[in-house]
Design a protein around this motif. Structure first.
Motif, short mmCIF file in Angstrom:
data_model
loop_
_atom_site.label_atom_id
_atom_site.label_comp_id
_atom_site.label_asym_id
_atom_site.label_seq_id
_atom_site.Cartn_x
_atom_site.Cartn_y
_atom_site.Cartn_z
N ALA A 233 -7.95 20.72 1.19
CA ALA A 233 -7.83 20.75 -0.27
C ALA A 233 -6.85 19.66 -0.71
N ALA A 234 -7.26 18.86 -1.67
CA ALA A 234 -6.42 17.75 -2.11
C ALA A 234 -6.62 17.50 -3.59
N LYS A 235 -5.54 17.16 -4.26
CA LYS A 235 -5.57 16.89 -5.69
C LYS A 235 -5.40 15.39 -5.91
N PRO A 236 -6.36 14.77 -6.61
CA PRO A 236 -6.24 13.32 -6.87
C PRO A 236 -5.01 13.00 -7.71
N ARG A 237 -4.39 11.87 -7.40
CA ARG A 237 -3.26 11.40 -8.20
C ARG A 237 -3.79 10.68 -9.43
N ALA A 238 -3.27 11.03 -10.55
CA ALA A 238 -3.76 10.44 -11.80
C ALA A 238 -3.47 8.96 -11.89
N ASP A 239 -2.38 8.51 -11.25
CA ASP A 239 -1.97 7.11 -11.37
C ASP A 239 -2.40 6.26 -10.19
N ALA A 240 -3.26 6.80 -9.32
CA ALA A 240 -3.61 6.06 -8.09
C ALA A 240 -4.64 4.98 -8.39
N PRO A 241 -4.39 3.74 -8.00
CA PRO A 241 -5.39 2.69 -8.16
C PRO A 241 -6.50 2.84 -7.13
N ARG A 242 -7.65 2.35 -7.47
CA ARG A 242 -8.76 2.38 -6.51
C ARG A 242 -8.49 1.40 -5.37
N LYS A 243 -8.63 1.89 -4.15
CA LYS A 243 -8.35 1.04 -2.98
C LYS A 243 -9.61 0.29 -2.58
N LEU A 244 -9.48 -1.05 -2.46
CA LEU A 244 -10.61 -1.85 -2.02
C LEU A 244 -10.34 -2.52 -0.68
N LEU A 245 -9.17 -3.10 -0.52
CA LEU A 245 -8.87 -3.83 0.71
C LEU A 245 -8.78 -2.88 1.90
N VAL A 246 -9.42 -3.27 2.99
CA VAL A 246 -9.37 -2.51 4.24
C VAL A 246 -8.09 -2.88 4.99
N ASP A 247 -7.50 -1.91 5.66
CA ASP A 247 -6.28 -2.17 6.42
C ASP A 247 -6.49 -3.30 7.42
N ALA A 248 -5.47 -4.12 7.57
CA ALA A 248 -5.58 -5.30 8.44
C ALA A 248 -5.83 -4.93 9.89
N ALA A 249 -5.41 -3.73 10.31
CA ALA A 249 -5.56 -3.34 11.72
C ALA A 249 -7.01 -3.01 12.09
N VAL A 250 -7.86 -2.78 11.10
CA VAL A 250 -9.26 -2.45 11.39
C VAL A 250 -9.98 -3.69 11.91
N ASN A 251 -10.80 -3.53 12.97
CA ASN A 251 -11.45 -4.71 13.55
C ASN A 251 -12.45 -5.31 12.56
N PRO A 252 -12.74 -6.61 12.66
CA PRO A 252 -13.52 -7.31 11.63
C PRO A 252 -14.90 -6.71 11.37
N ALA A 253 -15.65 -6.39 12.43
CA ALA A 253 -17.00 -5.86 12.22
C ALA A 253 -16.96 -4.55 11.46
N GLU A 254 -16.00 -3.69 11.82
CA GLU A 254 -15.86 -2.41 11.15
C GLU A 254 -15.43 -2.61 9.71
N ALA A 255 -14.53 -3.56 9.47
CA ALA A 255 -14.05 -3.82 8.12
C ALA A 255 -15.19 -4.24 7.20
N VAL A 256 -16.07 -5.11 7.70
CA VAL A 256 -17.20 -5.56 6.88
C VAL A 256 -18.11 -4.38 6.55
N GLN A 257 -18.34 -3.49 7.52
CA GLN A 257 -19.16 -2.31 7.27
C GLN A 257 -18.51 -1.41 6.21
N ILE A 258 -17.19 -1.30 6.26
CA ILE A 258 -16.48 -0.48 5.26
C ILE A 258 -16.64 -1.08 3.88
#
Length: 337
Positions: A233-258
């Motif tokens: 169960a989780a409550k969204p934060r009203a002030d949270a921006p939408r996340k687009l950038l994938v974390d740098a640690a994710v491998n390139p092929a997986e990042a593109v799929q994300i």
């Protein structure tokens, strides 16, 4: 390294001795590189065929003995190793003799059923095992830490051998700042033979639970059973921006799929070409798609000695192009995705 001690019974040894003898006498080599490659391919093909024929012979003999046990045995009295062979044979055949599903359930309740047999029935069991498979699904939901092992068995069956956690199992585990409190999202994808199957994202309070629930969801999907995984169960934060950038640690092929899954890139596709002789192949991978925010076509190519290496090289460049597009969107040069 090579062997050369039995030229009477191993043709490659004869080839090796001819080469050594020519060198010792100062004569030109008896084979060109192309002839050696062709000879090696021919010998390897015949050796592989011989190994397959021998394996099939012993497999058929084992199946005949197992079939005999299925018709005559009291399953409860079978030692586990014999029981496992009978169960596997029944699952592969698609039907179980009377009493086998009941004895499998008894062994499950007694905690005697091992992972290989559990996974075989859970993933592939036919109608005779359906009530037991539903029980297994509920058991797995109570013990989701076992789900990753079930996925590993599924991959071993598809690959016919060991699983590479780097090449065949792709995890995406990220913090979810859009929700209040600590929350992590996890997704898992299995990659084999140009096929990719992936779980839905599951949200939990810690990374371990998120991974377990994602694996549980994918196991149920592969087995064709109800998905009993869950999100915290989780409550969204009203002030949270939408996340687009994938974390740098994710491998390139997986990042593109994300990025494709997040709607940043539409129509993502991968094409492969191969060049060169069989012993020195070079793969070329081309990935391409459209940035949803601008409709701009993005593409990249990569090369490598394997398809995976070529795709990784292409993904590395394509990720840079995608993230450059996102950065321009954030500065106002392009509208954000």
């Amino acid at each position: 390294y090579t062997h050369a001690t039995s030229p009477i019974r191993r043709y490659p040894d004869l080839v090796t001795q001819r080469i050594l003898l020519a060198a010792a006498l100062g004569h030109p080599g008896p084979y060109s590189p192309e002839e050696l490659a062709a000879t090696a391919d021919h010998v390897n093909e015949h050796l592989d065929a011989e190994r397959r024929a021998k394996a099939e012979f012993f497999k058929q003999r084992a199946h005949a003995e197992t079939a005999r046990q299925m018709e005559t045995a009291d399953f409860a009295s079978l030692p586990y190793k014999q029981f496992a062979r009978v169960l596997q044979f029944a699952v592969e055949r698609g039907e179980a003799p009377a009493g086998l599903a009941d004895d499998t359930a008894r062994r499950l309740d007694a905690r005697e059923l091992q992972l290989r047999e559990f996974a075989s029935v859970y993933l592939y069991g036919g109608a005779d095992f359906q009530p037991l498979r539903e029980r297994m699904n509920r058991r797995l939901a109570r013990e989701p830490q076992q789900a990753q092992s079930v996925l590993n068995v599924y991959l071993q069956d598809r690959l016919g051998g060991p699983v590479s956690n780097e090449a065949n199992v792709r995890w995406t585990v990220e913090a979810e700042p859009a929700y209040e409190g600590p929350l992590f999202g996890a997704q898992v994808a299995l990659v084999f033979d140009e096929t990719r199957v992936e779980s839905p994202k599951r949200l939990q309070r810690n990374k371990k639970d998120a991974r377990n629930q994602a694996a549980l969801a994918l196991a149920a999907q592969l087995a064709g059973l109800p998905d009993l995984s869950s999100d915290a169960a989780a409550k969204p934060r009203a002030d949270a921006p939408r996340k687009l950038l994938v974390d740098a640690a994710v491998n390139p092929a997986e990042a593109v799929q994300i990025y494709a899954a997040r709607g940043v890139v539409d129509g993502l596709s991968w094409d492969f070409e191969v060049d060169g002789p069989s012993h020195e192949r070079v793969f070329t991978c081309r990935g391409e798609g459209l940035l949803r925010s601008t409709g701009e076509h993005v593409a990249a190519e990569g090369r490598g000695p394997t398809k995976q290496a070529a795709k990784t090289a292409a993904s590395l460049e394509l990720r840079v192009v995608i993230e450059a597009g996102l950065a321009l969107g954030e500065t106002g040069s392009r509208s954000p995705a």
